[in-house]
Design a protein around this motif. Structure first.
Motif, PDB file in Angstrom:
ATOM      1  N   VAL A  38     -16.734   1.724  12.193  1.00 21.73           N
ATOM      2  CA  VAL A  38     -17.980   1.352  11.504  1.00 21.73           C
ATOM      3  C   VAL A  38     -19.163   2.170  12.032  1.00 21.73           C
ATOM      4  N   GLU A  39     -19.089   2.563  13.303  1.00 21.70           N
ATOM      5  CA  GLU A  39     -20.201   3.289  13.934  1.00 21.70           C
ATOM      6  C   GLU A  39     -20.306   4.740  13.456  1.00 21.70           C
ATOM      7  N   ALA A  40     -19.261   5.243  12.809  1.00 20.55           N
ATOM      8  CA  ALA A  40     -19.226   6.662  12.433  1.00 20.55           C
ATOM      9  C   ALA A  40     -20.079   6.943  11.199  1.00 20.55           C
ATOM     10  N   ASP A  41     -20.383   8.240  10.982  1.00 18.71           N
ATOM     11  CA  ASP A  41     -21.082   8.647   9.757  1.00 18.71           C
ATOM     12  C   ASP A  41     -20.099   8.647   8.586  1.00 18.71           C
ATOM     13  N   ARG A  42     -18.865   8.995   8.908  1.00 19.97           N
ATOM     14  CA  ARG A  42     -17.868   9.190   7.860  1.00 19.97           C
ATOM     15  C   ARG A  42     -16.500   8.825   8.415  1.00 19.97           C
ATOM     16  N   ILE A  43     -15.641   8.329   7.529  1.00 18.96           N
ATOM     17  CA  ILE A  43     -14.285   7.943   7.927  1.00 18.96           C
ATOM     18  C   ILE A  43     -13.295   8.665   7.026  1.00 18.96           C
ATOM     19  N   ILE A  44     -12.226   9.187   7.631  1.00 19.75           N
ATOM     20  CA  ILE A  44     -11.096   9.567   6.787  1.00 19.75           C
ATOM     21  C   ILE A  44      -9.917   8.685   7.175  1.00 19.75           C
ATOM     22  N   VAL A  45      -9.131   8.332   6.175  1.00 22.48           N
ATOM     23  CA  VAL A  45      -7.959   7.496   6.407  1.00 22.48           C
ATOM     24  C   VAL A  45      -6.731   8.345   6.104  1.00 22.48           C
ATOM     25  N   MET A  46      -5.797   8.365   7.057  1.00 17.66           N
ATOM     26  CA  MET A  46      -4.583   9.145   6.873  1.00 17.66           C
ATOM     27  C   MET A  46      -3.394   8.245   6.630  1.00 17.66           C
ATOM     28  N   GLU A  47      -2.512   8.715   5.771  1.00 18.75           N
ATOM     29  CA  GLU A  47      -1.259   8.017   5.555  1.00 18.75           C
ATOM     30  C   GLU A  47      -0.203   9.061   5.259  1.00 18.75           C
ATOM     31  N   ASP A  48       0.874   9.010   5.998  1.00 19.76           N
ATOM     32  CA  ASP A  48       2.025   9.850   5.703  1.00 19.76           C
ATOM     33  C   ASP A  48       1.652  11.337   5.617  1.00 19.76           C
ATOM     34  N   GLY A  49       0.815  11.795   6.566  1.00 17.97           N
ATOM     35  CA  GLY A  49       0.492  13.220   6.644  1.00 17.97           C
ATOM     36  C   GLY A  49      -0.562  13.704   5.670  1.00 17.97           C
ATOM     37  N   ASN A  50      -1.162  12.778   4.915  1.00 16.28           N
ATOM     38  CA  ASN A  50      -2.206  13.144   3.952  1.00 16.28           C
ATOM     39  C   ASN A  50      -3.487  12.380   4.238  1.00 16.28           C
ATOM     40  N   ILE A  51      -4.613  12.961   3.811  1.00 17.45           N
ATOM     41  CA  ILE A  51      -5.876  12.208   3.824  1.00 17.45           C
ATOM     42  C   ILE A  51      -5.937  11.432   2.513  1.00 17.45           C
ATOM     43  N   VAL A  52      -5.929  10.102   2.610  1.00 16.85           N
ATOM     44  CA  VAL A  52      -5.887   9.295   1.383  1.00 16.85           C
ATOM     45  C   VAL A  52      -7.231   8.663   1.030  1.00 16.85           C
ATOM     46  N   MET A  53      -8.137   8.599   2.006  1.00 16.88           N
ATOM     47  CA  MET A  53      -9.489   8.108   1.718  1.00 16.88           C
ATOM     48  C   MET A  53     -10.469   8.916   2.553  1.00 16.88           C
ATOM     49  N   ASP A  54     -11.667   9.138   2.005  1.00 19.82           N
ATOM     50  CA  ASP A  54     -12.685   9.905   2.719  1.00 19.82           C
ATOM     51  C   ASP A  54     -14.032   9.404   2.225  1.00 19.82           C
ATOM     52  N   GLY A  55     -14.844   8.865   3.120  1.00 17.05           N
ATOM     53  CA  GLY A  55     -16.151   8.362   2.681  1.00 17.05           C
ATOM     54  C   GLY A  55     -16.908   7.744   3.842  1.00 17.05           C
ATOM     55  N   THR A  56     -18.054   7.164   3.543  1.00 21.79           N
ATOM     56  CA  THR A  56     -18.828   6.484   4.577  1.00 21.79           C
ATOM     57  C   THR A  56     -18.105   5.177   4.931  1.00 21.79           C
ATOM     58  N   PRO A  57     -18.423   4.588   6.094  1.00 23.56           N
ATOM     59  CA  PRO A  57     -17.812   3.295   6.424  1.00 23.56           C
ATOM     60  C   PRO A  57     -18.006   2.267   5.305  1.00 23.56           C
ATOM     61  N   ARG A  58     -19.189   2.268   4.681  1.00 20.64           N
ATOM     62  CA  ARG A  58     -19.429   1.307   3.598  1.00 20.64           C
ATOM     63  C   ARG A  58     -18.490   1.542   2.427  1.00 20.64           C
ATOM     64  N   GLN A  59     -18.347   2.807   2.062  1.00 16.17           N
ATOM     65  CA  GLN A  59     -17.481   3.120   0.919  1.00 16.17           C
ATOM     66  C   GLN A  59     -16.031   2.734   1.218  1.00 16.17           C
ATOM     67  N   ILE A  60     -15.582   3.095   2.410  1.00 10.33           N
ATOM     68  CA  ILE A  60     -14.173   2.855   2.758  1.00 10.33           C
ATOM     69  C   ILE A  60     -13.885   1.356   2.844  1.00 10.33           C
ATOM     70  N   PHE A  61     -14.697   0.651   3.625  1.00  9.02           N
ATOM     71  CA  PHE A  61     -14.361  -0.748   3.905  1.00  9.02           C
ATOM     72  C   PHE A  61     -14.663  -1.688   2.739  1.00  9.02           C
ATOM     73  N   SER A  62     -15.469  -1.204   1.769  1.00  5.40           N
ATOM     74  CA  SER A  62     -15.686  -2.074   0.611  1.00  5.40           C
ATOM     75  C   SER A  62     -14.425  -2.127  -0.262  1.00  5.40           C
ATOM     76  N   GLU A  63     -13.511  -1.185  -0.033  1.00  7.26           N
ATOM     77  CA  GLU A  63     -12.249  -1.197  -0.797  1.00  7.26           C
ATOM     78  C   GLU A  63     -11.174  -1.949  -0.011  1.00  7.26           C
ATOM     79  N   VAL A  64     -11.436  -3.234   0.174  1.00  7.04           N
ATOM     80  CA  VAL A  64     -10.594  -4.047   1.059  1.00  7.04           C
ATOM     81  C   VAL A  64      -9.115  -3.975   0.670  1.00  7.04           C
ATOM     82  N   GLU A  65      -8.850  -4.115  -0.624  1.00  8.26           N
ATOM     83  CA  GLU A  65      -7.444  -4.165  -1.038  1.00  8.26           C
ATOM     84  C   GLU A  65      -6.725  -2.854  -0.777  1.00  8.26           C
ATOM     85  N   LYS A  66      -7.421  -1.763  -1.054  1.00  5.61           N
ATOM     86  CA  LYS A  66      -6.812  -0.439  -0.846  1.00  5.61           C
ATOM     87  C   LYS A  66      -6.513  -0.209   0.641  1.00  5.61           C
ATOM     88  N   VAL A  67      -7.490  -0.555   1.485  1.00  7.79           N
ATOM     89  CA  VAL A  67      -7.322  -0.361   2.931  1.00  7.79           C
ATOM     90  C   VAL A  67      -6.145  -1.197   3.440  1.00  7.79           C
TER      91      VAL A  67
END
Length: 276
Positions: A209-238
């Protein structure tokens, strides 16, 4: 001069397991990390995040694709030394990074190896310990320190080499909550006041949450990339990826499910209180 600190172009990394199976840890990753940015990398074990980190200071070289650190190609052997001066790495277990019997000698180890003049080393050691708030322990033995203190000394050791970018691979995984807090506040300080580019690999959502930007990795790929707000608002996807969201974001999500109209991008307790 470009404002990109680390650039990855279509990077794959393949290793061969013990039974000769080929395994792709990274699959065509494209990523730009900007100077002065605080980037958090999330993903569960085996998602490729540690492999990605080791690409950033030429500990691993891509099987295909290219990695540039401040414009230097990691495959260029003549540049490896400069790359590691530019991007310093802090690992999970501070015990593996502490080499000397006295804290200040430990912090001096890196710059000594760089051939920095003694007077400048003294100055860097003092400043680095000051930054991580460990000055009063400079004559102590590292093995007598707490986990959080050891990790801060390890960070000071990297700082003393004056890198522009610091990569931290789950630096709080072995620490208690107090130690974790100490380390994360140090990391934030390095980013905000020393303007260091920070890459933090973590599995703690409250650190991300403290970061400017988060990337989420799954299975060797970047599957999400955005601000903490953008990423964590997608609760179901995360959650589908197998990760958590910060507790307060989860609570806001549950409230929304119950028909209570609160914003879905809440990250802090204060924001939720305000919204309610």
């Amino acid at each position: 001069m470009s404002n990109i600190m680390i650039e990855m172009k279509d990077v794959t990394y393949e290793y061969t397991s013990d039974d000769e199976e080929k395994f792709q840890a990274l699959k065509g990753v494209d990523l730009d990390i900007y100077k002065g940015e605080f980037l958090a990398i999330l993903g569960h074990n085996g998602s490729g995040k540690s492999t990605l980190a080791k690409m950033m200071n030429a500990l691993l070289l891509p099987t295909t694709g290219r990695v540039f650190v401040n414009g230097m190609d990691t495959r260029d052997e003549s540049k490896v030394w400069d790359i590691r001066q530019t991007a310093g790495m802090v690992f999970q277990n501070p015990d593996n990074q502490l080499v000397a019997t006295i804290v200040e000698e430990d912090v001096a180890f890196g710059p000594e190896n760089q051939g920095v003049p003694p007077k400048e080393i003294r100055k860097r050691v003092d400043e680095s310990l000051e930054t991580v708030e460990m000055s009063k322990y400079k004559k102590h033995a590292p093995h007598l320190l707490s986990g959080g203190q050891k990790q801060r000394v390890a960070i000071a050791g990297i700082l003393a080499m004056n890198p522009e970018c610091i990569i931290l691979d789950e630096p709080t995984a072995m620490l208690d909550p107090i130690g974790r807090k100490e380390v994360i506040s140090t990391v934030k300080k390095l980013n905000k006041t020393e303007n260091k580019t920070i890459v933090l690999i973590t599995h703690y959502m409250d650190e991300a949450v403290e970061a400017d930007r988060i990337i989420v990795m799954e299975d060797g790929n970047i599957v999400m990339d955005g601000t903490p707000r953008q990423i964590f608002s997608e609760v179901e996807k995360v959650k589908k990826i197998g990760l958590d969201v910060p507790q307060v974001t989860e609570l806001a999500y549950e409230l929304r499910q119950e028909g209570i109209n609160v914003p879905k991008d809440i990250l802090t307790v204060e924001e939720l209180v305000e919204a309610l």
